[in-house]
Design an enzyme around this catalytic site. Structure first.
Site, PDB file in Angstrom:
ATOM      1  N   SER A  64       0.900  -1.322  -0.060  1.00  0.00           N
ATOM      2  CA  SER A  64      -0.131   0.009  -0.050  1.00  0.00           C
ATOM      3  C   SER A  64       1.044   1.185   0.042  1.00  0.00           C
ATOM      4  O   SER A  64       0.581   2.180  -0.565  1.00  0.00           O
ATOM      5  CB  SER A  64      -0.863   0.017   1.095  1.00  0.00           C
ATOM      6  OG  SER A  64      -1.969  -1.029   1.017  1.00  0.00           O
ATOM      7  N   SER A 158      -4.285  -0.800  -3.081  1.00  0.00           N
ATOM      8  CA  SER A 158      -3.528  -0.169  -1.834  1.00  0.00           C
ATOM      9  C   SER A 158      -4.834   0.122  -0.879  1.00  0.00           C
ATOM     10  O   SER A 158      -5.769   0.738  -1.153  1.00  0.00           O
ATOM     11  CB  SER A 158      -3.036   1.272  -2.235  1.00  0.00           C
ATOM     12  OG  SER A 158      -2.550   1.910  -0.970  1.00  0.00           O
ATOM     13  N   LYS A 159      -4.605   0.010   0.436  1.00  0.00           N
ATOM     14  CA  LYS A 159      -5.705   0.156   1.397  1.00  0.00           C
ATOM     15  C   LYS A 159      -5.607   1.620   1.765  1.00  0.00           C
ATOM     16  O   LYS A 159      -5.462   1.689   3.123  1.00  0.00           O
ATOM     17  CB  LYS A 159      -5.611  -0.788   2.549  1.00  0.00           C
ATOM     18  CG  LYS A 159      -6.850  -1.458   2.902  1.00  0.00           C
ATOM     19  CD  LYS A 159      -6.845  -2.722   3.937  1.00  0.00           C
ATOM     20  CE  LYS A 159      -7.752  -2.671   4.911  1.00  0.00           C
ATOM     21  NZ  LYS A 159      -9.185  -2.884   4.476  1.00  0.00           N
ATOM     22  N   VAL A 160      -5.496   2.536   0.774  1.00  0.00           N
ATOM     23  CA  VAL A 160      -5.507   3.777   1.269  1.00  0.00           C
ATOM     24  C   VAL A 160      -6.759   4.583   1.849  1.00  0.00           C
ATOM     25  O   VAL A 160      -7.917   4.229   1.671  1.00  0.00           O
ATOM     26  CB  VAL A 160      -5.663   4.849   0.092  1.00  0.00           C
ATOM     27  CG1 VAL A 160      -5.075   6.296   0.328  1.00  0.00           C
ATOM     28  CG2 VAL A 160      -4.551   4.151  -0.927  1.00  0.00           C
ATOM     29  N   TYR A 164     -11.585   5.170   1.361  1.00  0.00           N
ATOM     30  CA  TYR A 164     -12.799   4.536   2.223  1.00  0.00           C
ATOM     31  C   TYR A 164     -13.864   5.634   2.333  1.00  0.00           C
ATOM     32  O   TYR A 164     -15.115   5.223   2.681  1.00  0.00           O
ATOM     33  CB  TYR A 164     -12.227   4.090   3.590  1.00  0.00           C
ATOM     34  CG  TYR A 164     -11.607   2.699   3.209  1.00  0.00           C
ATOM     35  CD1 TYR A 164     -12.648   1.538   3.560  1.00  0.00           C
ATOM     36  CD2 TYR A 164     -10.446   2.412   2.920  1.00  0.00           C
ATOM     37  CE1 TYR A 164     -12.127   0.372   3.321  1.00  0.00           C
ATOM     38  CE2 TYR A 164      -9.895   1.231   2.473  1.00  0.00           C
ATOM     39  CZ  TYR A 164     -10.885  -0.130   3.060  1.00  0.00           C
ATOM     40  OH  TYR A 164     -10.206  -1.222   2.451  1.00  0.00           O
TER      41      TYR A 164
END
Ligand code: PPE
Length: 305
Positions: A64, A158-160, A164
């Protein structure tokens, strides 16, 4: 859910929970420039605790940062060790672990290449994300009016943190309309994933999940694909449409928080004749046995605390 524990890991130090604070001018607070992970640690059948697929989660955490261009300032092994330490010092047998890296205080404005990258690791007890009833009898989902990210609008692998906001909009929309979870379509109208889960459908015992193109490469998704194939099910990774979802025999969500949650209804249409259906039940039971350390063949997925 209580988030309160004794200690949070912050930039290499254990600090009291109350003192793990940031300044209001922190870059990530303004622009969403953080990335995070969600990991679960389970109380195992033999009395020990085990973190599920720790190495894969920390690898995705590091990926990420690489994708965003502000990499993790710690090595993979340091983060793995810190996660195990946080569980230990807080005396947690079973918990959810949240590592987060974020751009800190320094320059304001979008271009802030010299701002420090901070890393925290917190852990807390978190029960069934979509409720115990949901795990047992399935949940009611609705297709959101918000579209999932396009691959060239957001970095979907990517867990940005900023990504969210899209999930929050979708989840809030369907919760306010009385449903449990939001399913999101991609920019071409195919089913992508849910606000915080990947999605599977089953028809004639054939298991189908969406390809990785525009979705988060879920570690639970990968675990279910592996378990299903090992059990002899045919598994395909193919795009599918909303009507194919409506006419599936079974459907379920996967995620670290949601684990394996059956879907009882989509857009007020009942999915299949029983919920959970036989394939979902079989995979769900296998998954729960694996995370509890009851399946020796998958012991490699557990890191003992
Ligand atoms: N898609 C999205 C968008 C997502 O956020 C998650 C995890 C998944 C798929 C499943 O990925 P994995 O956990 O690796 O199987 N969502 C996390 C955040 C939930 C939250 O509300 O916060 C999670 O499940 O931990």
């Amino acid at each position: 859910m209580s988030l309160k524990t004794k200690t949070i890991w912050l930039d290499g130090e254990m600090v009291p929970w109350e003192d793990a604070k940031v300044h209001v001018l922190t870059h990530a607070l303004h622009y969403g420039t953080g990335y995070f992970e969600g990991i679960r640690c389970y109380a195992l059948a033999d009395g020990r605790s085990g973190v599920f697929r720790l190495g894969e989660h920390v690898r995705r955490f590091s990926d990420s940062g690489r994708i965003l261009g502000f990499p993790l300032p710690f090595a993979q092994e340091q983060i793995e060790r810190a996660i195990v330490d946080v569980i230990r010092v807080n005396g947690l047998k079973e918990c959810y672990i949240r590592p987060l890296a974020f751009l800190g205080l320094g320059e304001m404005g979008l271009y802030a290449p010299t701002n420090p990258v901070h890393v925290i690791i917190a852990a807390w007890s978190w029960g069934a994300y979509l409720g115990e009833e949901g795990i047992k009898h399935g949940i009611r989902a609705k297709v959101s009016s918000y579209t999932r990210h396009h691959v060239n609008v957001m970095m979907t692998k990517s867990k940005v943190s900023g990504n969210y906001v899209n999930s929050v909009l979708a989840k809030t929309e369907v919760k306010k309309a009385g449903y449990d979870e939001a399913i999101m379509l991609d920019t071409e109208g195919y089913v992508a994933e849910a606000s915080g889960e990947n999605i599977f459908i089953i028809r004639e015992r054939r298991v189908k999940t969406t390809p990785l193109t525009s979705i988060l490469p879920g570690i639970t998704r990968d675990s279910i694909v592996t378990l299903a194939r090992d059990k002899g099910y045919e598994v395909v990774e193919e795009r599918f449409t909303r009507d194919e979802l409506y006419t599936a025999d079974e459907a379920f969500f996967t995620g670290t928080a949601a684990e394996v949650t059956p879907i009882r209804e989509v857009d007020d249409r009942k999915i299949g004749s029983v919920c959970p259906g036989p394939v979902t039940s079989d995979l769900q039971q296998t998954f729960f046995a694996v995370i509890k350390g009851k399946e020796r063949a998958y012991a490699r997925w557990l890191t003992y605390v």
